[in-house]
Design a protein around this motif. Sequence first.
Motif, PDB file in Angstrom:
ATOM      1  N   LEU A 157       0.818  -1.212   0.000  1.00 45.12           N
ATOM      2  CA  LEU A 157       0.000   0.000   0.000  1.00 45.12           C
ATOM      3  C   LEU A 157       0.851   1.262   0.000  1.00 45.12           C
ATOM      4  CD1 LEU A 157      -2.967  -0.717   2.447  1.00 45.12           C
ATOM      5  CD2 LEU A 157      -3.116  -0.153   0.022  1.00 45.12           C
ATOM      6  N   GLY A 158       1.945   1.247   0.758  1.00 40.90           N
ATOM      7  CA  GLY A 158       2.739   2.462   0.918  1.00 40.90           C
ATOM      8  C   GLY A 158       3.930   2.595   0.012  1.00 40.90           C
ATOM      9  N   ALA A 204       1.380  13.508   8.908  1.00 43.51           N
ATOM     10  CA  ALA A 204       0.595  12.800   9.922  1.00 43.51           C
ATOM     11  C   ALA A 204      -0.757  12.363   9.378  1.00 43.51           C
ATOM     12  CB  ALA A 204       0.407  13.694  11.150  1.00 43.51           C
ATOM     13  N   LEU A 205      -1.414  13.244   8.614  1.00 44.34           N
ATOM     14  CA  LEU A 205      -2.749  12.926   8.094  1.00 44.34           C
ATOM     15  C   LEU A 205      -2.717  11.711   7.184  1.00 44.34           C
ATOM     16  CD1 LEU A 205      -5.718  13.854   7.986  1.00 44.34           C
ATOM     17  CD2 LEU A 205      -5.115  15.245   5.993  1.00 44.34           C
ATOM     18  N   HIS A 206      -1.747  11.655   6.273  1.00 44.68           N
ATOM     19  CA  HIS A 206      -1.694  10.527   5.328  1.00 44.68           C
ATOM     20  C   HIS A 206      -1.065   9.282   5.953  1.00 44.68           C
ATOM     21  CE1 HIS A 206      -3.299  12.290   1.599  1.00 44.68           C
ATOM     22  NE2 HIS A 206      -3.065  13.407   2.280  1.00 44.68           N
ATOM     23  N   MET A 266      -2.428   3.864   7.524  1.00 45.47           N
ATOM     24  CA  MET A 266      -2.432   2.895   8.616  1.00 45.47           C
ATOM     25  C   MET A 266      -3.859   2.397   8.867  1.00 45.47           C
ATOM     26  SD  MET A 266      -0.271   3.150  12.131  1.00 45.47           S
ATOM     27  CE  MET A 266      -1.011   4.683  12.646  1.00 45.47           C
ATOM     28  N   LEU A 267      -4.811   3.312   8.775  1.00 45.16           N
ATOM     29  CA  LEU A 267      -6.215   2.950   8.969  1.00 45.16           C
ATOM     30  C   LEU A 267      -6.664   1.933   7.930  1.00 45.16           C
ATOM     31  CD1 LEU A 267      -8.660   3.814  10.779  1.00 45.16           C
ATOM     32  CD2 LEU A 267      -9.291   5.375   8.940  1.00 45.16           C
ATOM     33  N   GLY A 290       1.584   3.037   5.653  1.00 37.25           N
ATOM     34  CA  GLY A 290       1.372   1.683   5.150  1.00 37.25           C
ATOM     35  C   GLY A 290       2.303   0.683   5.806  1.00 37.25           C
ATOM     36  N   LEU A 291       3.584   1.032   5.873  1.00 34.73           N
ATOM     37  CA  LEU A 291       4.577   0.127   6.466  1.00 34.73           C
ATOM     38  C   LEU A 291       4.310  -0.073   7.962  1.00 34.73           C
ATOM     39  CD1 LEU A 291       7.219  -1.496   6.357  1.00 34.73           C
ATOM     40  CD2 LEU A 291       8.456   0.650   6.711  1.00 34.73           C
TER      41      LEU A 291
END
Length: 402
Positions: free
Chosen positions: A68-69, A232-234, A239-240, A365-366
């Motif tokens: 994802l990341g 922080a937002l992304h 992560m969500l 993502g990680l």
Amino acid sequence: MSQFMSRQTISSKRERISLNPQERKASVLLALLFSTRMLGLFLLTPIFAVAAQSIPGGNNATKVGIALGAYGLTQAIMQIPLGMASDKWGRRPVIMGGMLLFVLGGVVSALAQSVDGIIVGRVLQGLGAISAAITAWVADATRPEVRTRAMAMVGSAIGLSFAVSLVLSPVLVGQFGLSGLFWAISLLGFVCLLLATFAIPEYPQAEPIIRAKASDVLKQGDLLRLNFGVFALHFILMMLFVVIPGVLAQLGQFDSGSLWKVYLPVIVLSFALMIPMVIYTEVRKAHRRVLQWLVLALAAIMALMPWASFSLWAMVVALFVFFVIFNTLEALQPSMVSRVAPAEYKGLAMGFYNTTQSLGVFGGGLTGGVIAATVGVHWALWIGAALALLWWLTTRQFKTVL
């Protein structure tokens, strides 16, 4: 006579600050190009954690998080170099090259037989980091007095593409599988390539009056705070989405093709509430105050999500609140960057902003994958809450009047 002259002057000013037909066409086409490319990137986010379980490696949360990341890391590395290359060789060839890499990465991912192959494809996609070049093309095509409006059109289109991805990706996976989703992503990339090659005219490149240095941006404390904010937002978003699709699938017995039943009402309602919040902020010029309250609310909802994850309805409500906050912050922060950065290095400031955003995508993502695989999904949500709380503390240090 004086009244007539006054009306004529006002009319002339209105005409001057409106987008002319050429600027409007360029802004719409560039917004379409940017949002179509971002739709291709966003499509994977809301569904991959569930859909990947059908291929080798898909049960490994760490690998899912990296997949994802991964594009975020290469985006962060290439964003500023490709922006500089577009200054030297022109916007069109750089964007065409970036979209070719994006299409190639999508094809590699579509043909992949494991999550490892998808990671390779995502890295290739990230190498085509053309956000800075597209933003510069918007600047080339518009006068300074209407440029903010043109940028707002691009930003709104990107926000809409994220909303569309939340609904469209589960449908595509349900109909065509994960491989079909990547073929659709590659098709969107090809559409962008056609737009960049044939539809958008070339414009004389805007030359900055003063050539700013990286140190100029790094010395600006409020710009650093805004960069940390978008990181922080992304980070939290990615992560969500490493952990939430699996939670929803378990709570509501959803498969990857039916998650749209949750995402559609959540995103529609969140956009309906986000719009008046943005209007209020702009009219009242309350950017700093609204930012602080939103970030504090983000910390609170992330802290509550572990308890919400035991009930489908509680989780849906929590996601609704999250997306109201996320969508508003996504619209608010670039506007604040443009207000804080002096005119001579707004472009460079946005380059750093885009780079830290990409680093947030990779890091979230990680980290989400590693945390979910080792200590569980609840810890990933609590780490998101802690990061949002740290962000809130930085917002209280703003010195610029916003």
